[in-house]
Design a protein around this motif. Structure first.
Motif, PDB file in Angstrom:
ATOM      1  N   LEU A  90      61.672  32.312  75.632  1.00  0.00           N
ATOM      2  CA  LEU A  90      61.545  32.936  76.950  1.00  0.00           C
ATOM      3  C   LEU A  90      62.817  33.642  77.414  1.00  0.00           C
ATOM      4  CD1 LEU A  90      60.095  33.422  79.670  1.00  0.00           C
ATOM      5  CD2 LEU A  90      60.921  31.186  80.370  1.00  0.00           C
ATOM      6  N   TRP A  91      63.922  32.933  77.453  1.00  0.00           N
ATOM      7  CA  TRP A  91      65.132  33.527  78.030  1.00  0.00           C
ATOM      8  C   TRP A  91      65.674  34.669  77.198  1.00  0.00           C
ATOM      9  CZ3 TRP A  91      65.908  33.301  82.848  1.00  0.00           C
ATOM     10  CH2 TRP A  91      65.547  32.179  83.581  1.00  0.00           C
ATOM     11  N   SER A  92      65.594  34.562  75.903  1.00  0.00           N
ATOM     12  CA  SER A  92      66.080  35.636  75.036  1.00  0.00           C
ATOM     13  C   SER A  92      65.290  36.919  75.276  1.00  0.00           C
ATOM     14  CB  SER A  92      65.975  35.210  73.570  1.00  0.00           C
ATOM     15  OG  SER A  92      66.373  36.252  72.734  1.00  0.00           O
ATOM     16  N   CYS A  93      63.975  36.805  75.304  1.00  0.00           N
ATOM     17  CA  CYS A  93      63.117  37.973  75.531  1.00  0.00           C
ATOM     18  C   CYS A  93      63.311  38.510  76.943  1.00  0.00           C
ATOM     19  CB  CYS A  93      61.665  37.603  75.277  1.00  0.00           C
ATOM     20  SG  CYS A  93      60.566  39.038  75.316  1.00  0.00           S
ATOM     21  N   TRP A  94      63.436  37.617  77.925  1.00  0.00           N
ATOM     22  CA  TRP A  94      63.617  38.042  79.309  1.00  0.00           C
ATOM     23  C   TRP A  94      64.920  38.843  79.448  1.00  0.00           C
ATOM     24  CZ3 TRP A  94      60.337  37.800  83.354  1.00  0.00           C
ATOM     25  CH2 TRP A  94      60.852  38.099  84.616  1.00  0.00           C
ATOM     26  N   LEU A  95      65.999  38.350  78.841  1.00  0.00           N
ATOM     27  CA  LEU A  95      67.279  39.053  78.945  1.00  0.00           C
ATOM     28  C   LEU A  95      67.284  40.349  78.143  1.00  0.00           C
ATOM     29  CD1 LEU A  95      69.627  35.984  79.098  1.00  0.00           C
ATOM     30  CD2 LEU A  95      69.200  37.650  80.907  1.00  0.00           C
ATOM     31  N   ASP A  96      66.532  40.395  77.044  1.00  0.00           N
ATOM     32  CA  ASP A  96      66.351  41.675  76.335  1.00  0.00           C
ATOM     33  C   ASP A  96      65.738  42.693  77.291  1.00  0.00           C
ATOM     34  OD1 ASP A  96      67.289  40.557  73.976  1.00  0.00           O
ATOM     35  OD2 ASP A  96      65.300  40.392  73.046  1.00  0.00           O
ATOM     36  N   GLY A  97      64.731  42.261  78.039  1.00  0.00           N
ATOM     37  CA  GLY A  97      64.069  43.138  79.000  1.00  0.00           C
ATOM     38  C   GLY A  97      65.000  43.553  80.128  1.00  0.00           C
ATOM     39  N   LEU A  98      65.822  42.623  80.600  1.00  0.00           N
ATOM     40  CA  LEU A  98      66.775  42.915  81.665  1.00  0.00           C
ATOM     41  C   LEU A  98      67.808  43.938  81.193  1.00  0.00           C
ATOM     42  CD1 LEU A  98      67.402  42.094  84.561  1.00  0.00           C
ATOM     43  CD2 LEU A  98      68.789  40.231  83.665  1.00  0.00           C
ATOM     44  N   GLU A  99      68.279  43.765  79.959  1.00  0.00           N
ATOM     45  CA  GLU A  99      69.237  44.730  79.398  1.00  0.00           C
ATOM     46  C   GLU A  99      68.590  46.102  79.231  1.00  0.00           C
ATOM     47  OE1 GLU A  99      70.458  42.575  75.920  1.00  0.00           O
ATOM     48  OE2 GLU A  99      72.020  41.500  77.020  1.00  0.00           O
ATOM     49  N   SER A 100      67.340  46.128  78.834  1.00  0.00           N
ATOM     50  CA  SER A 100      66.624  47.394  78.684  1.00  0.00           C
ATOM     51  C   SER A 100      66.498  48.110  80.030  1.00  0.00           C
ATOM     52  CB  SER A 100      65.248  47.135  78.075  1.00  0.00           C
ATOM     53  OG  SER A 100      64.503  48.317  78.010  1.00  0.00           O
ATOM     54  N   LEU A 101      66.167  47.348  81.086  1.00  0.00           N
ATOM     55  CA  LEU A 101      66.087  47.937  82.417  1.00  0.00           C
ATOM     56  C   LEU A 101      67.448  48.484  82.854  1.00  0.00           C
ATOM     57  CD1 LEU A 101      63.870  45.454  84.480  1.00  0.00           C
ATOM     58  CD2 LEU A 101      63.198  47.631  83.470  1.00  0.00           C
ATOM     59  N   ALA A 150      73.043  28.497  76.382  1.00  0.00           N
ATOM     60  CA  ALA A 150      74.416  29.015  76.444  1.00  0.00           C
ATOM     61  C   ALA A 150      74.514  30.501  76.097  1.00  0.00           C
ATOM     62  CB  ALA A 150      75.327  28.187  75.541  1.00  0.00           C
ATOM     63  N   GLY A 151      73.922  30.927  75.012  1.00  0.00           N
ATOM     64  CA  GLY A 151      74.004  32.337  74.611  1.00  0.00           C
ATOM     65  C   GLY A 151      73.394  33.266  75.642  1.00  0.00           C
ATOM     66  N   ALA A 152      72.256  32.870  76.172  1.00  0.00           N
ATOM     67  CA  ALA A 152      71.590  33.678  77.191  1.00  0.00           C
ATOM     68  C   ALA A 152      72.385  33.651  78.497  1.00  0.00           C
ATOM     69  CB  ALA A 152      70.168  33.172  77.420  1.00  0.00           C
ATOM     70  N   ARG A 153      73.035  32.523  78.785  1.00  0.00           N
ATOM     71  CA  ARG A 153      73.857  32.414  79.994  1.00  0.00           C
ATOM     72  C   ARG A 153      74.999  33.420  79.960  1.00  0.00           C
ATOM     73  NH1 ARG A 153      75.884  27.194  79.661  1.00  0.00           N
ATOM     74  NH2 ARG A 153      73.727  26.563  79.455  1.00  0.00           N
ATOM     75  N   GLU A 154      75.605  33.591  78.781  1.00  0.00           N
ATOM     76  CA  GLU A 154      76.684  34.576  78.631  1.00  0.00           C
ATOM     77  C   GLU A 154      76.157  35.990  78.867  1.00  0.00           C
ATOM     78  OE1 GLU A 154      79.938  34.016  78.363  1.00  0.00           O
ATOM     79  OE2 GLU A 154      79.375  31.910  78.598  1.00  0.00           O
ATOM     80  N   ARG A 155      74.973  36.251  78.361  1.00  0.00           N
ATOM     81  CA  ARG A 155      74.363  37.576  78.560  1.00  0.00           C
ATOM     82  C   ARG A 155      74.086  37.822  80.037  1.00  0.00           C
ATOM     83  NH1 ARG A 155      69.358  37.908  74.636  1.00  0.00           N
ATOM     84  NH2 ARG A 155      69.222  39.999  75.517  1.00  0.00           N
TER      85      ARG A 155
END
Length: 111
Positions: free
Chosen positions: A60-71, A100-105
């Motif tokens: 979930l978080w990895s895909c969500w942050l991919d989407g946030l970065e895309s936006l 942790a990795g997603a938190r850094e992103r």
């Protein structure tokens, strides 16, 4: 009667493309309601929608942050609302803790 086979016939394999759940118009409405009005039901509905939009097995978080970065890269006008929502949803069930990795992103989006 046809001949029985022990294997499926070969052929092209269809691979589901990664879908950005943040680009779905329904998600935008739910995120705005949760982030600007503090609507907890909208936060829960956003999670349920994200789980339906994501390909099976995605984190979930990895895909969500991919989407946030895309936006963010496309300079979408709702980026700030999505960042606020993401920070508020982090740690709340059913969203759960951000690894942790997603938190850094997420930190990379500033304050």
């Amino acid at each position: 009667m046809g001949k029985k086979t022990s294997r499926l016939p070969g052929g092209p394999t269809f691979v589901m493309p990664k879908i950005n759940p943040l680009s779905d118009p329904r998600m935008r409405v739910l995120v705005r309601m949760a982030a600007t009005e503090g609507n907890y039901e909208a936060m829960l509905d956003a999670h349920a929608l994200a789980m339906r939009l994501l390909p099976p097995g995605d984190e979930l978080w990895s895909c969500w942050l991919d989407g946030l970065e895309s936006l963010s890269e496309s300079k979408d006008e709702d980026v700030a609302v999505f960042v606020k929502f993401t920070r508020e949803a982090a740690g709340i069930q059913p969203w759960g803790s951000v690894p942790a990795g997603a938190r850094e992103r997420l930190r990379a989006f500033g304050s």
